[in-house]
Each structure stands twice: as structure tokens, then as C-alpha cells.
Design an enzyme around this catalytic site. Sequence first.
Site, PDB file in Angstrom:
ATOM      1  N   LYS A 153       0.830  -1.213   0.000  1.00 43.32           N
ATOM      2  CA  LYS A 153       0.000   0.000   0.000  1.00 43.32           C
ATOM      3  C   LYS A 153       0.864   1.262   0.000  1.00 43.32           C
ATOM      4  O   LYS A 153       0.462   2.281  -0.562  1.00 43.32           O
ATOM      5  CB  LYS A 153      -0.961  -0.010   1.190  1.00 43.32           C
ATOM      6  CG  LYS A 153      -1.901  -1.232   1.196  1.00 43.32           C
ATOM      7  CD  LYS A 153      -2.676  -1.414  -0.109  1.00 43.32           C
ATOM      8  CE  LYS A 153      -2.950  -2.865  -0.422  1.00 43.32           C
ATOM      9  NZ  LYS A 153      -3.559  -3.110  -1.732  1.00 43.32           N
ATOM     10  N   ARG A 187      -7.392  -6.972  -9.843  1.00 45.47           N
ATOM     11  CA  ARG A 187      -8.185  -8.167 -10.149  1.00 45.47           C
ATOM     12  C   ARG A 187      -9.556  -7.746 -10.683  1.00 45.47           C
ATOM     13  O   ARG A 187      -9.913  -6.572 -10.629  1.00 45.47           O
ATOM     14  CB  ARG A 187      -8.403  -8.956  -8.860  1.00 45.47           C
ATOM     15  CG  ARG A 187      -9.148  -8.124  -7.811  1.00 45.47           C
ATOM     16  CD  ARG A 187      -9.632  -8.883  -6.613  1.00 45.47           C
ATOM     17  NE  ARG A 187     -10.518  -8.062  -5.807  1.00 45.47           N
ATOM     18  CZ  ARG A 187     -10.127  -7.265  -4.817  1.00 45.47           C
ATOM     19  NH1 ARG A 187      -8.853  -7.176  -4.487  1.00 45.47           N
ATOM     20  NH2 ARG A 187     -11.017  -6.541  -4.157  1.00 45.47           N
ATOM     21  N   GLU A 211      -2.247   7.817   7.676  1.00 49.39           N
ATOM     22  CA  GLU A 211      -2.949   8.775   6.814  1.00 49.39           C
ATOM     23  C   GLU A 211      -3.785   9.698   7.675  1.00 49.39           C
ATOM     24  O   GLU A 211      -4.287   9.276   8.720  1.00 49.39           O
ATOM     25  CB  GLU A 211      -3.932   8.049   5.881  1.00 49.39           C
ATOM     26  CG  GLU A 211      -3.316   7.343   4.711  1.00 49.39           C
ATOM     27  CD  GLU A 211      -4.353   6.605   3.852  1.00 49.39           C
ATOM     28  OE1 GLU A 211      -3.942   5.990   2.881  1.00 49.39           O
ATOM     29  OE2 GLU A 211      -5.564   6.649   4.179  1.00 49.39           O
ATOM     30  N   HIS A 222     -15.845  -3.111   6.837  1.00 55.08           N
ATOM     31  CA  HIS A 222     -14.982  -3.010   5.665  1.00 55.08           C
ATOM     32  C   HIS A 222     -15.272  -4.063   4.607  1.00 55.08           C
ATOM     33  O   HIS A 222     -14.459  -4.308   3.720  1.00 55.08           O
ATOM     34  CB  HIS A 222     -13.506  -3.029   6.075  1.00 55.08           C
ATOM     35  CG  HIS A 222     -13.211  -2.030   7.146  1.00 55.08           C
ATOM     36  ND1 HIS A 222     -13.573  -0.714   7.023  1.00 55.08           N
ATOM     37  CD2 HIS A 222     -12.671  -2.161   8.371  1.00 55.08           C
ATOM     38  CE1 HIS A 222     -13.251  -0.071   8.122  1.00 55.08           C
ATOM     39  NE2 HIS A 222     -12.707  -0.925   8.968  1.00 55.08           N
TER      40      HIS A 222
END
Length: 525
Positions: free
Chosen positions: A116, A293, A200, A235
Site C-alpha cells: 500500500k 483483479r 494517513e 470493511h
Amino acid sequence: MFTKILIANRGEIAVRISRACRDLGISPIGVYSEPDAGAVHVGLSDEAICIGPAASVQSYLNISNIINAAKATGAEAIHPGYGFLAENADFAKAVEEAGLTFIGPGPVAMQTMGSKTGARRAAVEAGVPIVPGTVEPLRSLAEAERTAHEFGYPVMVKASAGGGGKGMRLVESSEELRSAFDNAKSEAAAAFGDDSLYLEKAVERPRHIEIQVFADTHGNIVHLGERECSIQRRHQKVIEECPSPINESGLRDRMGAAAVKLARAVNYVGAGTVEFLVADATRDFYFLEMNTRLQVEHPVTELVTGIDLVREQITVASGAPLSFSQDEVRWHGHAIECRVYAEDPDNNFFPSPGTISYLRVPSGPGIRDDSGVEENSEVSIHYDPLISKLAAWGRTRSEAIDRLRRALDEYEVGGIRTTLPFFRAVVRDEEFRSGKLDTGFISRFNARRDGARATESGKQDPEGRLQEDLALIAAALHFVRLQRRATGAGLPAADNQSRWKMGGRAALHDGRSLIGGGSKGLRDK
Ligand code: MV4
């Protein structure tokens, strides 16, 4: 063009890929684990090879068994679907080294996006905006404290190897940072074998909007617009739409251009999805991650653009150019998809494995059901409990919701609990109909739906973590029982009463059996 494609997956996505193969005159080759021998995806294959026992690590994640199955059957290409090995660069490499074609991007693009922080650096280099924060893993808690102070609380601590929210913590103030940092670190180590974290700034009340991109081997890269994925539970996306109900003019073009720029920067090939957070107040968007994907929710894009994404994946992998240009992409009407899971929405979405004793699948105008099950299918605790994706298309969002409501009411699944009753309530919810979606929708909806219970459990367990732990314990106990049974070791006598017994009788809360007798009144409806 290929003559045979091996589908390295199971369930609804293996069925979906098999259909695309048939449309192209290609022979679909299946693989299956021992308990999946009678599964729908096996029956729809021309040939199928058993690749190991129930546990995924020994079957659907078993790289050498899958490659051997491709060689033994003469398949020229492997489609990984989603999940399992779909984003495993080592698998993609092994497939190519065996002289086969991997239907997906090259291993380098996959590896870049798999990290990431690597993905954030690629976005910065491509000139795509990212959420303010670090682009290298944090070296220490002290560094986390410094950077959190620099960007300003609230912040999110996330796993570099993560994605999709695992190993992620919201941190409101400096006092909370140490424990969030430690917890995220151990969660990341356990889940990914990599405990590195980055940080973040937290975007408040964000919307989660993703852009579908497609690239061929001739340098053509296009985008197919956005999907709105703000309705998530822990999530996990539960409802997806195209277009976003709150998309304003210009935003799609700007986000699409950014996504194409990023795909070009990493020499992307095939279908990919660039995820963004969109700030509610300013409509600023920030790159979150890129999924290399085919995604679960691809049907809503197919319904609105009329483009068959799986067919295009196959033709692009065979070396053909994209069958359409950016100018030819049109968005017509509105599509909404519900993920139908074998989970009990009245019991905190506990898994509900068992035998599907009765099935009535909806159809009619504007309805598409991508399913991996049929009557008498076993829903196993070993795999993702997604049983189907019900999607509705209409000329307007309102028409799509009306059709979805009708289809949800038609849908009946007997023998197991499903999330269908939850969706029946969502499509009747005023806030959902208004289209003012953000990531807080589910918790507001749950509070409305069952005010008393939501406030009660919310006091002690605001995130439902206790309930989640109980679900894990139940699943672990079930697994131990299965192992004991397999090894012939003594079973506790109480096992007959267990709701978690695979192939056993799923009991209602009051102990009544859900299956057997075929009584209509006992179905999940
Ligand atoms: C965020 C965020 C706010 N700020 N990142 C990322 C993975 C996704 N499953 C949840 N993620 C979030 N990342 C920053 N910097 C808020 C979320 C988030 C969220 C995002 C989309 C849909 C639902 C969500 C629920 C909670 C948190």
C-alpha cells in the site's frame, strides 16, 4: 485465442468466468476441493480436477496443484477470479514460468499495488492525489507520533501489506496512538506476516468511490466509470451501485482520468480498480488503493456500460486490442447489487453454514443473479459465505430500487439464514432511497432498524468486536469438531444441538430445525 481456460476459483465467480468462456467458444476447466466435488461450478466445467482437501491452503491456494491441473488438461491460460490467488504475484510468475498465460496484470504491477505504501508512491509519481500521510512504512511509534502531529488528528493507522481495512485503526487523539499502533501492528503481523504500518490523515464522512479501468497490451487504457461502494459493514462491501447516486458532472471524468494515469504509470494490463475516498464537504478525491483483479461488484458496471468485463479480460490476455475505445463507452441507466451472504442478519451476521434445502431465484425485467449455488448445495464454513449477487438495472435509480425490492421479495433460500431480510429492509429505507450515502449509512440504518437493541449493545460494544470475537470462537469450535470427526476422536454429545455442524441441522434460536419437512413457514423469509 485459447481453446481451454482453467478457472482457479469456486462459487459464483467460477460460474461467471465459465459463462464468459462458453460465449467465446472456449472450454472451461474447473478445479475443486474434496467437499466441492458436487458444486455448481464443477458441473458447468467441461473437465474438473480435484486439487486437494477442504482447507484453502491445501486446495484453492495450492499453486503447484493448480498449475499441474492446467498442464494435465491442456489449458493454455488460468483465470484466478477474485480472492484466493488473484493478487498473488508469485502465482502469476509461476503460471508464466509454466508456459501458461495468467489472465491479469503483470507481476510487477501486482507487486507495486500489493504494497500500500508502494502504491501511494506510484500515485504520487503519476500525479494522482493521495490522502495526506506517509509513503514509507513507519519506523517507530515516535515517528508515528511525529507524523500524526504534523498531519493533525484524527489519523488512520493502516497496514502496508493490508487493504480492505484489515490492520486499520482510527486514532482520534495522541493518547490513543500507542495502543492503536500496537494493536494494528499485531493484527497486521497475524494477517499478512508483515507488521509494517503507515499513517494517513482521516477523511471525515468519506464516500468510497472506485473507478474500473481496462488496459490492453497495445497501450490502450480506458476507464468504465465509477462504482459507489460506501455501504460497507466491517470493511466488507454489501451494496454497490453504478453510477454513484451523488456523482456530479465532471467528477467521473476527473477521477477516470486520474485512474487511467495511475494504470499507465505501472504498465497495467487487464481489468483493474482504482479506489478513492471522496470528501463529503469539498468533493476532493484521494487515491486509496488499486485492486489488480476482477472485482466482486463488476456486474453493476457491466449492466450500465453493456461491456462484458470477463470476456474482455480473456481477449486482452490473448493479445487482442480492447474491443472499444474511451469515446465508445456509454453509461445507460442505473444498477445496484446486493451481496447475498449465508449469514444471519438477526444475529450480528454470524455465519450460517448448512444445506440449501429450497431455492427460488428471482428473474424478470432488469434482474441478474450471479449465483454459485443450487438446491441441495452445501454452504461450507471453509470458504467465503457469498452465495449470490443479486443485481437490478433500471432507467433511473428509483426504477432499479423498485425492481430490486421485487426481486428480493421473490428470492427464497431455505435451510440456512441469509442477508436477504437485511436487504429487504434497506430497499425500503428512506435514507437509502434518497441516495445521500456515505460510510456511516450502515450504523445509522441499524440504529433506525432496531433502535433499542442497537443502543443497548452499542453501549458495551460500540464496534461489535465482542460479537465478532464470539463468531470467531464459534467458527473455531466448529472446526475443531470437524477435525475430531475426521480423525474419529470422540465427539461431545452436545454436537447434535450445534448450529455450526456442517451438513447438520441448522437450528433456530428456539431449537426448532430449519431444515427437514420443507415447511414454507420456516424459510428465512
Ligand atoms: C479511510 C477512512 C478515512 N480516512 N482512510 C479503507 C478501507 C475501507 N474498507 C475502509 N477504509 C477507510 N479508510 C482515511 N484516510 C475511512 C475508511 C472507512 C470506510 C471507507 C469506505 C466505506 C466504509 C468505511 C467505513 C469505515 C472506514
